[in-house]
Design a protein around this motif. Sequence first.
Motif: not given
Length: 276
Positions: A29-48
């Motif tokens: 569950r551990k990631f790195h975005t590196m050179e990328y841009y990320c958009i997250y669409i949350f349709m459930e609750d989450i802690d991060l």
Amino acid sequence: MYVITDQLKNIGFSVNRLDDIIKRNNYTRKFHTMEYYCIYIFMEDIDLEIENIPYSVKAGNIAFLGPEKQIVFGKADGHQILIIAFSSSFYERSSKDSLFLNSQLFFNYYTDLFIAPFLNTEQMKVVFMERMEAFQKKDENLYVSAAHNAIERLILDAFLYIPNEEINKDVKFDYLHYVNRFKILLQRDYKSEKKVSHYACELNITSRRLTEMTEYVLGKTAKSIIIEKVITEFKRALAFTNFTISEISYDLGFNDEGNFSNFVKKHTGKNPSEMK
């Protein structure tokens, strides 16, 4: 970020459910975005956690995360979370696109994760799963265009939540590419490299030219941006970790705590111990 898919390699864009990504990466569950841009669409609750800072995000929100960031997802199922990843080369087609990527959505000194609400969950599923899949099966060029338009729509909606003074800037758009790259490089290298010359060399421009660009776009010298980044990360570490000042100073690339104390005192007027 994760094991790069052929799609992300080939066209610079991908959209996946979080549970699929976790499964593909041996359930990490551990990631790195590196050179990328990320958009997250949350349709459930989450802690991060992002860069060791905890966040709790409720369903019905969309979040933006820039390049070179570490993210750890909590124990939500993940099948109701969509992750859109894309490269600057995929998205940048115009000066407007450059402005979007250089905005507070992806580069924000106050929070690594910019969060904005969205209204229609079912619409999100249709646009980013069903329509994307249909376009991908039909024609790659259509798929790329649809992906670009979908990302732009999300960005424009989120811009409603950025203060006007951050949007209404008269900028030279040819500067944005360099300032954008400088921010990415700084996020990657701030612990080991604190000289403007390092970043200017990486960008194949002079230090003076880089400072001219940052002053025009951001109203700050390149050196002050580097210093601000180090001080900001020190404050975050103090607030959100149990590290000692000595451990933080070492993590930030200072071999001697005394040198670090002098650095902090010079640029904040306070000793590190006074900033707790």
